[in-house]
Design a protein around this motif. Structure first.
Motif, PDB file in Angstrom:
ATOM      1  N   UNK A   1      36.921  42.067  48.263  1.00  0.00           N
ATOM      2  CA  UNK A   1      37.651  42.011  46.983  1.00  0.00           C
ATOM      3  C   UNK A   1      36.659  41.699  45.871  1.00  0.00           C
ATOM      4  N   UNK A   2      36.514  42.615  44.916  1.00  0.00           N
ATOM      5  CA  UNK A   2      35.554  42.419  43.837  1.00  0.00           C
ATOM      6  C   UNK A   2      36.095  41.434  42.808  1.00  0.00           C
ATOM      7  N   UNK A   3      35.157  40.785  42.111  1.00  0.00           N
ATOM      8  CA  UNK A   3      35.534  39.774  41.125  1.00  0.00           C
ATOM      9  C   UNK A   3      34.735  39.983  39.845  1.00  0.00           C
ATOM     10  N   UNK A   4      35.449  40.044  38.721  1.00  0.00           N
ATOM     11  CA  UNK A   4      34.829  40.203  37.412  1.00  0.00           C
ATOM     12  C   UNK A   4      35.164  39.007  36.539  1.00  0.00           C
ATOM     13  N   UNK A   5      34.178  38.516  35.821  1.00  0.00           N
ATOM     14  CA  UNK A   5      34.398  37.458  34.834  1.00  0.00           C
ATOM     15  C   UNK A   5      34.502  38.104  33.458  1.00  0.00           C
ATOM     16  N   UNK A   6      35.561  37.780  32.734  1.00  0.00           N
ATOM     17  CA  UNK A   6      35.781  38.288  31.381  1.00  0.00           C
ATOM     18  C   UNK A   6      35.600  37.117  30.416  1.00  0.00           C
ATOM     19  N   UNK A   7      34.547  37.168  29.615  1.00  0.00           N
ATOM     20  CA  UNK A   7      34.228  36.094  28.673  1.00  0.00           C
ATOM     21  C   UNK A   7      34.809  36.463  27.314  1.00  0.00           C
ATOM     22  N   UNK A   8      35.666  35.587  26.782  1.00  0.00           N
ATOM     23  CA  UNK A   8      36.336  35.853  25.504  1.00  0.00           C
ATOM     24  C   UNK A   8      35.505  35.250  24.387  1.00  0.00           C
TER      25      UNK A   8
ATOM     26  N   UNK B   1      30.089  36.121  41.722  1.00  0.00           N
ATOM     27  CA  UNK B   1      30.647  36.958  40.653  1.00  0.00           C
ATOM     28  C   UNK B   1      29.953  38.309  40.678  1.00  0.00           C
ATOM     29  N   UNK B   2      30.737  39.366  40.794  1.00  0.00           N
ATOM     30  CA  UNK B   2      30.175  40.713  40.935  1.00  0.00           C
ATOM     31  C   UNK B   2      29.757  41.327  39.606  1.00  0.00           C
ATOM     32  N   UNK B   3      30.537  41.074  38.555  1.00  0.00           N
ATOM     33  CA  UNK B   3      30.220  41.658  37.244  1.00  0.00           C
ATOM     34  C   UNK B   3      30.769  40.772  36.145  1.00  0.00           C
ATOM     35  N   UNK B   4      30.190  40.921  34.959  1.00  0.00           N
ATOM     36  CA  UNK B   4      30.585  40.125  33.793  1.00  0.00           C
ATOM     37  C   UNK B   4      30.763  41.061  32.607  1.00  0.00           C
ATOM     38  N   UNK B   5      31.847  40.876  31.876  1.00  0.00           N
ATOM     39  CA  UNK B   5      32.074  41.619  30.623  1.00  0.00           C
ATOM     40  C   UNK B   5      32.404  40.612  29.524  1.00  0.00           C
ATOM     41  N   UNK B   6      32.027  40.941  28.311  1.00  0.00           N
ATOM     42  CA  UNK B   6      32.251  40.051  27.173  1.00  0.00           C
ATOM     43  C   UNK B   6      33.083  40.774  26.125  1.00  0.00           C
ATOM     44  N   UNK B   7      34.118  40.102  25.636  1.00  0.00           N
ATOM     45  CA  UNK B   7      34.945  40.630  24.549  1.00  0.00           C
ATOM     46  C   UNK B   7      34.443  40.015  23.252  1.00  0.00           C
TER      47      UNK B   7
ATOM     48  N   UNK C   1      40.181  51.062  34.482  1.00  0.00           N
ATOM     49  CA  UNK C   1      39.758  52.321  35.117  1.00  0.00           C
ATOM     50  C   UNK C   1      39.092  52.073  36.471  1.00  0.00           C
ATOM     51  N   UNK C   2      38.436  50.943  36.600  1.00  0.00           N
ATOM     52  CA  UNK C   2      37.798  50.566  37.860  1.00  0.00           C
ATOM     53  C   UNK C   2      38.103  49.087  38.086  1.00  0.00           C
ATOM     54  N   UNK C   3      39.342  48.770  38.422  1.00  0.00           N
ATOM     55  CA  UNK C   3      39.793  47.374  38.391  1.00  0.00           C
ATOM     56  C   UNK C   3      39.212  46.519  39.511  1.00  0.00           C
ATOM     57  N   UNK C   4      38.857  45.278  39.185  1.00  0.00           N
ATOM     58  CA  UNK C   4      38.462  44.332  40.229  1.00  0.00           C
ATOM     59  C   UNK C   4      39.707  43.785  40.912  1.00  0.00           C
ATOM     60  N   UNK C   5      39.515  43.120  42.038  1.00  0.00           N
ATOM     61  CA  UNK C   5      40.646  42.471  42.674  1.00  0.00           C
ATOM     62  C   UNK C   5      41.029  41.190  41.968  1.00  0.00           C
TER      63      UNK C   5
END
Length: 396
Positions: free
Chosen positions: A1-8, A46-52, A98-102
């Motif tokens: 199960x992949x995990x993404x961190x979304x930093x606001x 943590x597999x990937x990180x995205x920043x808003x 489009x490529x959702x993490x778990x």
């Protein structure tokens, strides 16, 4: 199960003062956001990180990435946020759909002290629960009051928790809840756990960290600086730099990272930015670490035409690698033309962005040589600079 961190990181942070959004403010030599990102990028779970980010903050964000020391291979492109935190989180989730993490972790950029143990608990909770948030026990007595300030209830504090981030969620469940809230016109949520409660999903609380504070007010930044410095002794160092280039054919010059229209160009191996070159040498001088030619030999073809912000960012990174901080940068431009005035503030901001410091720590002046010498004859342009830094005593 992949995990993404979304930093606001799309907020304006006006309560923190100083004009610059709080997530980009300098905190003991690195921006708040760079510190926050480092914790997530360095964690192996943590597999990937995205920043808003706010659409107006692209230059601030780029500067935060340049100044960060963490491995950015897990970092995806920035996502443009919305008017509110709720909008920004939803837009971030949509960008991941489009490529959702778990599992997705939602974290406020203004919490730079999140530790690896807390991240480990958040990851474990996210794999076990649809929705889980970190919380710490409340030590003060809490009163519920009416509009006139009259106490109407005193809840049992043993049942109360102060909620933090990172909050952990099943990605699909959180995205569905955000879409439902948007469709229903529910725009009041400042916390994703509360939004999931509204959507009818059980939210669990796992143990937070008392040190995982959110920087909101000026006093928070002062306390954070004291926390980071601890008892470490720092010694002040001063370095100077000088650079000169002859004029040649062209229609612009680069000064302070800004392209300035001019009736001449400069003859140089790189872009010939005398301001950034002088600053680079000044910072290298504080470290007793050679000069710009030592680190970027003009005989090396890879630096031909190179943008000088790379040189300055490299020198700044060397200071940070040694646990130091930049206190002040001062430059004097020597030329008859072009005029500095119309571009001064843009140059100061660009230098501040590259260096990861506030614009108030960047001084930029100009003078002529009263038509004497090569600058007075308009044969070339020069700059002299001074840099003040502090290094840990053991490394100075």
């Amino acid at each position: 199960m992949t995990l993404t961190a979304l930093i606001v990181a799309a907020g304006r942070g006006s309560r923190a003062g100083a004009g610059l959004p709080k997530q980009y403010r300098n905190l003991d030599g690195r921006s708040v956001l760079a510190r926050t990102l480092g914790s997530f990028l360095d964690h192996p779970g943590i597999d990937s990180v995205r920043v808003v980010i706010h659409p107006d903050d692209e230059s601030h964000y780029a500067a935060a990435l340049r100044a960060g020391a963490a491995d950015a291979t897990k970092l995806g492109p920035a996502i443009s946020g919305g008017e509110t935190r709720q909008d920004s989180v939803r837009l971030g989730l949509e960008a991941l759909s489009d490529c959702p993490p778990g599992v997705v972790l939602i974290h406020d950029a203004a919490r730079p002290f999140v530790g690896p143990a807390l991240l480990g608990r958040a990851i474990e909770a996210g794999r076990d629960r649809e929705a889980a948030v970190p919380g710490i026990a409340v030590t003060d007595t809490i009163k519920i009051v009416d509009p006139e300030g009259r106490v109407i209830d005193t809840p049992d504090r043993s049942t109360l928790r102060a909620v933090q981030t990172p909050q952990a969620f099943d990605f699909r469940a959180l995205l569905d809840a955000h879409r439902k809230a948007k469709a229903a016109g529910e725009e009041r949520f400042t916390d994703d756990g509360a939004l999931m409660e509204w959507a009818g999903i059980a939210v669990h609380v796992f143990e937070g960290e008392a040190t995982n504070i959110k920087l909101t007010h000026p006093a928070d930044f002062a306390a954070a600086e004291r926390h980071l410095r601890g008892s470490m002794a720092l010694l002040t160092r001063l370095g100077t730099g000088f650079d000169v280039h002859a004029f040649g054919e062209g229609d612009h010059v680069w000064l302070g990272g800004i392209r300035v229209p001019h009736d001449r160009g400069v003859i140089a191996h790189s872009d010939g930015d005398v301001i950034l070159h002088a600053l680079t040498d000044a910072i290298l001088g504080t470290l007793a670490d050679g000069d710009i030619g030592t680190h970027f030999p003009p005989s090396d073809p890879q630096w031909r035409g190179a943008s000088s912000d790379r040189f300055l960012a490299h020198a700044v990174g060397l200071v940070r690698d040694r646990g130091g901080r930049i206190d002040h940068l001062d430059v004097t431009l020597l030329c008859e033309a072009p005029r500095l005035g119309p571009h001064r503030e843009a140059m100061r901001q660009r230098i501040a962005d590259i260096s990861g410091i506030g614009i108030g720590a960047v001084s930029l002046k100009a003078t002529t040589t009263e038509k004497m010498g090569f600058t007075g004859r308009r044969e070339g342009i020069a700059a002299q600079a001074a840099a003040t830094i502090r290094l840990p005593e053991d490394d100075a």
